[in-house]
Design an enzyme around this catalytic site. Structure first.
Site, PDB file in Angstrom:
ATOM      1  N   GLU A   1       0.724  -1.252   0.090  1.00 22.61           N
ATOM      2  CA  GLU A   1      -0.101   0.172   0.169  1.00 22.61           C
ATOM      3  C   GLU A   1       1.007   1.113  -0.006  1.00 22.61           C
ATOM      4  OE1 GLU A   1      -2.741   0.075   3.412  1.00 22.61           O
ATOM      5  OE2 GLU A   1      -4.242  -1.410   2.306  1.00 22.61           O
TER       6      GLU A   1
ATOM      7  N   GLU B   1      -6.540  -6.916  -0.888  1.00 30.11           N
ATOM      8  CA  GLU B   1      -6.846  -6.767   0.491  1.00 30.11           C
ATOM      9  C   GLU B   1      -8.321  -6.178   0.508  1.00 30.11           C
ATOM     10  OE1 GLU B   1      -4.843  -4.508   3.479  1.00 30.11           O
ATOM     11  OE2 GLU B   1      -3.181  -5.806   3.082  1.00 30.11           O
TER      12      GLU B   1
HETATM   13  C1  IDC Z   1      -3.171  -4.225  10.112  1.00 26.66           C
HETATM   14  C2  IDC Z   1      -3.239  -5.343  11.093  1.00 26.66           C
HETATM   15  C3  IDC Z   1      -2.876  -4.843  12.327  1.00 26.66           C
HETATM   16  C4  IDC Z   1      -1.576  -4.289  12.733  1.00 26.66           C
HETATM   17  C5  IDC Z   1      -1.420  -3.187  11.723  1.00 26.66           C
HETATM   18  C6  IDC Z   1       0.144  -2.406  11.501  1.00 26.66           C
HETATM   19  O1  IDC Z   1      -4.292  -5.759  11.095  1.00 26.66           O
HETATM   20  O2  IDC Z   1      -2.928  -5.922  13.198  1.00 26.66           O
HETATM   21  O3  IDC Z   1      -1.266  -3.885  13.842  1.00 26.66           O
HETATM   22  O4  IDC Z   1      -1.691  -3.600  10.207  1.00 26.66           O
HETATM   23  O5  IDC Z   1       0.811  -3.407  10.951  1.00 26.66           O
HETATM   24  C7  IDC Z   1      -4.047  -2.160   5.601  1.00 26.66           C
HETATM   25  C8  IDC Z   1      -2.867  -2.828   5.809  1.00 26.66           C
HETATM   26  C9  IDC Z   1      -2.510  -4.011   6.557  1.00 26.66           C
HETATM   27  C10 IDC Z   1      -3.433  -3.683   7.721  1.00 26.66           C
HETATM   28  C11 IDC Z   1      -4.810  -3.547   7.745  1.00 26.66           C
HETATM   29  C12 IDC Z   1      -5.924  -3.544   8.665  1.00 26.66           C
HETATM   30  O6  IDC Z   1      -2.393  -3.220   4.535  1.00 26.66           O
HETATM   31  O7  IDC Z   1      -1.287  -4.016   7.106  1.00 26.66           O
HETATM   32  O8  IDC Z   1      -3.225  -4.740   8.878  1.00 26.66           O
HETATM   33  N1  IDC Z   1      -5.144  -2.479   6.536  1.00 26.66           N
HETATM   34  O9  IDC Z   1      -5.697  -2.109   9.370  1.00 26.66           O
HETATM   35  N2  IDC Z   1      -4.618  -1.271   4.832  1.00 26.66           N
HETATM   36  C13 IDC Z   1      -5.830  -0.995   5.283  1.00 26.66           C
HETATM   37  C14 IDC Z   1      -6.077  -1.816   6.449  1.00 26.66           C
END
Ligand code: IDC
Length: 340
Positions: A168, A257
Site C-alpha cells: 500500500e 486486501e
Molecule cells: C494491520 C493489522 C494490525 C497491525 C497493523 C499495522 O491488521 O494488526 O497492527 O496492520 O501493522 C491495511 C494494511 C494492513 C493492515 C490492515 C488493517 O495493508 O497491513 O493490517 N489494513 O488495518 N490497509 C488498510 C487496512
C-alpha cells in the site's frame, strides 16, 4: 431478516464444508486450483487461465508472517482449499521490528513455507512485499529488487506464483513514484518469470486509480490492486463507487486486501476496535456480490486470531487448521462462505 440471512449463510457454509472435506478434485474434474487452471495471464481487464477461460481467485491474506506464520501450515491451506479458496496471499512486512528489512532470513523462511503449503493444497500463492509504514516503495527499492530476483528465480517456471510488488503506497507517494519503482522491479521478475502475473499497488493505500487509468504501466500481465475496508459498526450496506469506476475504466483490478473495520478510526489502528461493536457483517454483501458479478479476484484480510475487527478466527481459537464454523468470527464465516 438479518437473522434469516445469517442462518442461510451458516447452512451454506456447513453444506460446503460437508461436501468438500478435503480439497482434492476427482481425477478429470475441473477444480478451482492450479492443477486445473495452470498459468494465468491478463487479457484486457480480465484474469484468464491457461485455456483462456476467465479465472477468479478467492482466498485469504495472511496477517504479517513475522507475527502469524503459524497459519501458513499445510493443514491450514488444506482447510482453506477444502472450503473453496484457490489462492493464498502471503503478507511479508518490510517494517517494523523483526520484519524483512531487519530480519530477512526469518521472513524468507516463513514466506517459502507459506508458498509451499499453498502449492501443496493446489492453490495459487501471492508473494506480497508488504510496505505500509514505509509509505513509498522506493525507500527499499534495492532490497525489493534483490528479494524479487530471489523469489522469481526460485519459482520462475512455476505457474502458481503471483508477485505483489508493493502493498500500500501511501503518504505523498505519487503514481510517478510507483511507476519508477515498478520499472526497476518488474524487469527483474520478468527476466526469471516472463509470464507471471504481477500485482501493483496504487497511491493512497490502494484507493487512487487515476494514475493507472491515465498512465498505465507498459508491461503485459499486470493488475492494479484496490483495497477496501467496510464499516460494520452500524447497519449501512456499503456502496461500490470506487470499484464501479475502476471496472468502467477497463483497468485490470485485483482486490488483494479487503475486510471489515469499525469506523474510520479503525482503519489502520494497531489492535483494532473491540469486537463487541462488530455487528453488521451483511454491510459487506454488496461488495462481495459486485466482485462476484464482475469476476474480480480477491484475498481478504486476515487469516489470524488477533483481537481486532479484521480477523477471521476468534481470538480464543487455538487451532491452526481444521477450523469449523465455531472457530470463525462472523467475518470469517462471511469470507469462507464466499470462496465458491
Ligand atoms: C494491520 C493489522 C494490525 C497491525 C497493523 C499495522 O491488521 O494488526 O497492527 O496492520 O501493522 C491495511 C494494511 C494492513 C493492515 C490492515 C488493517 O495493508 O497491513 O493490517 N489494513 O488495518 N490497509 C488498510 C487496512
Amino acid at each position: 431478516m438479518r437473522y434469516l440471512k445469517n442462518v442461510l449463510l451458516l447452512s451454506g457454509f456447513t453444506a460446503a464444508l460437508a461436501i468438500l472435506c478435503g480439497c482434492k478434485t476427482a481425477e478429470g474434474a475441473e477444480g478451482p486450483g492450479v492443477s486445473s487452471h495452470g498459468a494465468l495471464h491478463v487479457d484486457g481487464a480480465a484474469l484468464k487461465d491457461e485455456k483462456g477461460n476467465t479465472m477468479v481467485l478467492r482466498g485469504t491474506s495472511s496477517h504479517g508472517i513475522t507475527w502469524y506464520p503459524r497459519y501458513l501450515n499445510g493443514g491450514a491451506m488444506e482447510t482453506l482449499a477444502g472450503a473453496g479458496a484457490n489462492v493464498q496471499r502471503i503478507a511479508m512486512y518490510t517494517e517494523p521490528h523483526s520484519a524483512y528489512i531487519e530480519n530477512p532470513e526469518q521472513s524468507l523462511d516463513y514466506l517459502y513455507m507459506g508458498i509451499e503449503s499453498a502449492l501443496s493444497a493446489d492453490m495459487y500463492a501471492i508473494a506480497d512485499w508488504h510496505i505500509l509504514k514505509d509509505g513509498n516503495p522506493n525507500e527499499y527499492v534495492e532490497e525489493a529488487v534483490l528479494f524479487f530476483d530471489e523469489i522469481s528465480r526460485h519459482y520462475g517456471d512455476n505457474p502458481a506464483i503471483l508477485y505483489e510488488i508493493c502493498n500500500e503506497p501511501n503518504g505523498d507517494t505519487s503514481w510517478e513514484d510507483i511507476r519508477s519503482y515498478a520499472d526497476k522491479v518488474i524487469p527483474v521478475i520478468r527476466a526469471n518469470a516472463p509470464g507471471a502475473v504481477i500485482l501493483v499497488g496504487t497511491p493512497k493505500y490502494c484507493t487512487d486509480f487515476s494514475g493507472p487509468i491515465e498512465k498505465p504501466l507498459e508491461y503485459g500481465n499486470i493488475m492494479y490492486t484496490m483495497h477496501r475496508y467496510i464499516d460494520v459498526s452500524e447497519e449501512k450496506a456499503c456502496e461500490n463507487h470506487l470499484i464501479e469506476s475502476i471496472v468502467e475504466s477497463g483497468v485490470p483490478v485485483f482486490v488483494s486486501e479487503w475486510g471489515t473495520s469499525v469506523g474510520e478510526q479503525a482503519y489502520l489502528q494497531d489492535g483494532g476496535p473491540g469486537s463487541g461493536a462488530i455487528t453488521y457483517q451483511e454491510n459487506a454483501r454488496p461488495f462481495i456480490d459486485y466482485m462476484k458479478e464482475h469476476g474480480i479476484s480477491w484475498t481478504a484480510w486476515s487469516l489470524s486470531n488477533k483481537d481486532e475487527a479484521h480477523s477471521m478466527l476468534k481470538s480464543d481459537c487455538q487451532k491452526y487448521s481444521g477450523w469449523t464454523e465455531e472457530d470463525l468470527t462472523d467475518f470469517g464465516i462471511l469470507i469462507f462462505s464466499a470462496f465458491r
